[in-house]
Design a protein around this motif. Structure first.
Motif, PDB file in Angstrom:
ATOM      1  N   GLU A 244       3.233   7.849   2.547  1.00  0.00           N
ATOM      2  CA  GLU A 244       2.308   8.687   3.310  1.00  0.00           C
ATOM      3  C   GLU A 244       1.113   9.112   2.466  1.00  0.00           C
ATOM      4  OE1 GLU A 244       4.078  11.906   5.411  1.00  0.00           O
ATOM      5  OE2 GLU A 244       5.853  10.746   5.980  1.00  0.00           O
ATOM      6  N   ILE A 245       1.357   9.419   1.211  1.00  0.00           N
ATOM      7  CA  ILE A 245       0.282   9.851   0.319  1.00  0.00           C
ATOM      8  C   ILE A 245      -0.652   8.694   0.008  1.00  0.00           C
ATOM      9  CG2 ILE A 245      -0.195  10.701  -2.020  1.00  0.00           C
ATOM     10  CD1 ILE A 245       2.439  12.282  -1.766  1.00  0.00           C
TER      11      ILE A 245
ATOM     12  N   PRO B 168      14.962   7.634   1.297  1.00  0.00           N
ATOM     13  CA  PRO B 168      13.692   7.148   1.856  1.00  0.00           C
ATOM     14  C   PRO B 168      12.522   7.446   0.936  1.00  0.00           C
ATOM     15  CG  PRO B 168      14.398   9.149   2.966  1.00  0.00           C
ATOM     16  CD  PRO B 168      15.528   8.757   2.065  1.00  0.00           C
ATOM     17  N   GLU B 169      11.471   6.669   1.085  1.00  0.00           N
ATOM     18  CA  GLU B 169      10.269   6.777   0.252  1.00  0.00           C
ATOM     19  C   GLU B 169       9.393   7.956   0.689  1.00  0.00           C
ATOM     20  OE1 GLU B 169       7.970   6.640  -2.467  1.00  0.00           O
ATOM     21  OE2 GLU B 169       9.029   4.701  -2.529  1.00  0.00           O
ATOM     22  N   TYR B 170       8.828   8.660  -0.309  1.00  0.00           N
ATOM     23  CA  TYR B 170       7.866   9.718   0.011  1.00  0.00           C
ATOM     24  C   TYR B 170       6.426   9.282  -0.229  1.00  0.00           C
ATOM     25  CZ  TYR B 170       6.853  10.660  -4.932  1.00  0.00           C
ATOM     26  OH  TYR B 170       6.448  10.537  -6.236  1.00  0.00           O
ATOM     27  N   ALA B 171       6.204   8.323  -1.134  1.00  0.00           N
ATOM     28  CA  ALA B 171       4.846   8.021  -1.607  1.00  0.00           C
ATOM     29  C   ALA B 171       4.008   7.266  -0.598  1.00  0.00           C
ATOM     30  CB  ALA B 171       4.910   7.234  -2.918  1.00  0.00           C
TER      31      ALA B 171
ATOM     32  N   VAL C 225      -5.784  13.317  -0.679  1.00  0.00           N
ATOM     33  CA  VAL C 225      -4.861  13.951  -1.628  1.00  0.00           C
ATOM     34  C   VAL C 225      -5.309  13.830  -3.083  1.00  0.00           C
ATOM     35  CG1 VAL C 225      -2.922  13.546  -0.084  1.00  0.00           C
ATOM     36  CG2 VAL C 225      -3.396  11.899  -1.901  1.00  0.00           C
ATOM     37  N   GLN C 226      -6.419  13.171  -3.338  1.00  0.00           N
ATOM     38  CA  GLN C 226      -6.826  12.897  -4.719  1.00  0.00           C
ATOM     39  C   GLN C 226      -6.887  14.146  -5.582  1.00  0.00           C
ATOM     40  OE1 GLN C 226     -10.485  10.713  -5.093  1.00  0.00           O
ATOM     41  NE2 GLN C 226     -10.525  10.813  -7.313  1.00  0.00           N
TER      42      GLN C 226
ATOM     43  N   ARG D 256       0.825  -1.202   0.000  1.00  0.00           N
ATOM     44  CA  ARG D 256       0.000   0.000   0.000  1.00  0.00           C
ATOM     45  C   ARG D 256       0.855   1.246   0.000  1.00  0.00           C
ATOM     46  NH1 ARG D 256      -5.666  -0.628   2.053  1.00  0.00           N
ATOM     47  NH2 ARG D 256      -6.067  -2.842   2.040  1.00  0.00           N
ATOM     48  N   GLY D 257       2.010   1.170   0.654  1.00  0.00           N
ATOM     49  CA  GLY D 257       2.855   2.344   0.758  1.00  0.00           C
ATOM     50  C   GLY D 257       3.497   2.741  -0.541  1.00  0.00           C
ATOM     51  N   VAL D 258       3.893   1.785  -1.353  1.00  0.00           N
ATOM     52  CA  VAL D 258       4.584   2.114  -2.593  1.00  0.00           C
ATOM     53  C   VAL D 258       3.666   1.765  -3.749  1.00  0.00           C
ATOM     54  CG1 VAL D 258       6.716   1.869  -3.874  1.00  0.00           C
ATOM     55  CG2 VAL D 258       6.722   1.542  -1.424  1.00  0.00           C
ATOM     56  N   ILE D 259       2.718   2.644  -4.003  1.00  0.00           N
ATOM     57  CA  ILE D 259       1.677   2.354  -4.972  1.00  0.00           C
ATOM     58  C   ILE D 259       2.203   2.395  -6.396  1.00  0.00           C
ATOM     59  CG2 ILE D 259      -0.538   3.154  -5.862  1.00  0.00           C
ATOM     60  CD1 ILE D 259      -0.562   1.832  -3.124  1.00  0.00           C
ATOM     61  N   ILE D 260       3.100   3.314  -6.692  1.00  0.00           N
ATOM     62  CA  ILE D 260       3.635   3.377  -8.054  1.00  0.00           C
ATOM     63  C   ILE D 260       4.631   2.247  -8.188  1.00  0.00           C
ATOM     64  CG2 ILE D 260       4.661   4.866  -9.776  1.00  0.00           C
ATOM     65  CD1 ILE D 260       4.127   7.182  -7.944  1.00  0.00           C
TER      66      ILE D 260
END
Length: 413
Positions: A176-177, A171-174, A184-185, A21-25
């Motif tokens: 949290e989004i 570190p990953e940013y995506a 955030v949509q 879920r955290g790294v959707i892309i």
């Protein structure tokens, strides 16, 4: 590392639901076949090929059967394109394009490509290397002084190659989004704000120590392109890649652009009540250089072919792009990650090259073979939008079913 060494068979590590879920892309990207070298297919062979009318063949039946199977698993729709070595493509659809109106799935419709964007970003960087404006093994701090710094993050030790190959330790940013997508949509977030999110966390490891997928790598590469080219990223990618290839259904959305431009199936996700809702309209700014591009399946096929046939890069940079390291978190055993390009061994032998991408509402997997055959499949939801998080076996089987469709397109007759 030579190509033989890169074709390892590393079993993928289990990906925990929170990680997925955290790294959707897509970290679970993919793929394409054979040892490719620049110019091996001949750039002159790829002129304005039009779609051809499908004749009923075993290959067509295999692809259609897999798309129908994806819908049976719970995806609202599936669409795919198979491109022959001569550049002609055959297109396939299954399911329903819109769950509210029952509109059909548009043939070769536009979808959000998620992390396939990374290959576009990589090509733009490598073109700048060819132009003498960048060096692969130069620290990022040379070009973005003082920008990439934080707890354990040292831009004087992170090279351009480290970023391209997901070996920087950034570190990953995506994550949290991704965890609060409804919030955030429709929100625009600037690349620098995204980088601030990432750099508020400590580095995962020292640059070059190991491979670990982080969308932040490509966020920084987008900033690099803008600094060196002195133009906005969408313009650089459009003028360097999309327009020269004549990709009519591929674009990098401009700032504030939320709706899809052309014919497209609706993409679906789950809301806070656990119900499907249409997420086709969204602000993709949080994906930016890591996941913002929109394309049709046939256009993605043509782009991936062009990456490896000499139309976009010379032989030296194409070779660099294909130097892989084990991608241990992939769903595909034996996957290797190059410079914004992934390799994967097929069940029938050989290796395909591509990337793949996940973004809310859409998942794509793709690959191109040594003879120029290419295949892309897209589905209109992520598996965790309709499968309970605790049902890990079904979740993983559904992810694999999408990659299995790619393997079948190349291996089954």
């Amino acid at each position: 590392m030579n190509q033989q060494e890169s074709q390892n068979t590393v079993e993928p590590a289990a990906i925990q639901p929170s990680r997925r879920r955290g790294v959707i892309i897509a970290t679970t990207s993919v793929l394409a076949v054979g040892a490719l070298v620049a110019g091996a297919w001949g750039a002159g062979a790829w002129s304005d090929a039009a779609p051809v009318e499908k004749e009923e063949t075993a290959k067509n039946s295999v692809i259609q059967e897999h798309l129908d199977g994806l819908v049976d698993l719970g995806f609202p729709a599936a669409l795919a394109s198979f491109t022959n070595p001569d550049g002609e493509h055959e297109d396939y659809v299954a399911g329903v394009g819109n769950l509210t109106t029952d509109e059909p799935v548009p043939v070769d419709g536009e979808v959000r490509m998620g992390s396939n964007t990374k290959t576009f970003t990589s090509v733009a960087v490598l073109q700048l290397v060819e132009d003498g404006q960048l060096a692969l093994d130069e620290p990022i701090d040379t070009y973005l002084p003082g920008v990439v710094t934080g707890d354990g993050v040292d831009g004087t030790r992170i090279t351009v190659r480290h970023l391209l190959q997901q070996m920087s330790g950034l570190p990953e940013y995506a994550d949290e989004i991704a965890m609060d997508f409804e919030k955030v949509q429709s929100v625009y977030t600037s690349p620098r704000d995204l980088l601030d999110i990432a750099l508020s966390k400590p580095a995962g490891f020292a640059a070059g120590e190991r491979w670990e997928y982080s969308n932040t790598n490509y966020l920084v590469l987008g900033l690099l392109i803008e600094r060196v080219a002195e133009r906005p990223l969408f313009e650089a990618i459009t003028e360097r890649i999309i327009e020269p290839l004549g990709l009519e259904h591929t674009y990098f959305p401009t700032v504030g652009e939320k709706t899809l431009r052309g014919e497209h199936p609706s993409g679906y996700h789950i809301n806070s009540d656990g119900d499907f809702y249409d997420v086709s309209a969204l602000d993709p700014s949080w994906g930016w250089a890591a996941g913002q591009i929109v394309a049709s399946p046939s256009d993605l096929n043509e782009f991936t072919r062009a990456v490896l046939d000499g139309r976009l890069l010379g032989e030296e940079m194409t070779t660099e792009m294909q130097k892989t390291v084990p991608a241990e978190e992939g769903l595909w055993p034996g996957a290797g990650y190059g410079l914004g390009l992934q390799s994967y061994p097929l069940s029938c032998g050989g290796v395909i090259w591509g990337h793949g991408g996940d973004i809310h509402g859409f998942q794509t997997r793709n690959g191109v073979a040594s003879d120029g055959t290419a295949f892309t499949v897209a589905v209109t939801a992520l598996p965790w939008a309709f499968i309970a998080e605790e049902d890990e076996p079904r979740m993983m089987d559904t992810y694999r079913a999408v990659t299995d469709a790619v393997d079948a397109a190349f291996c089954e007759d």
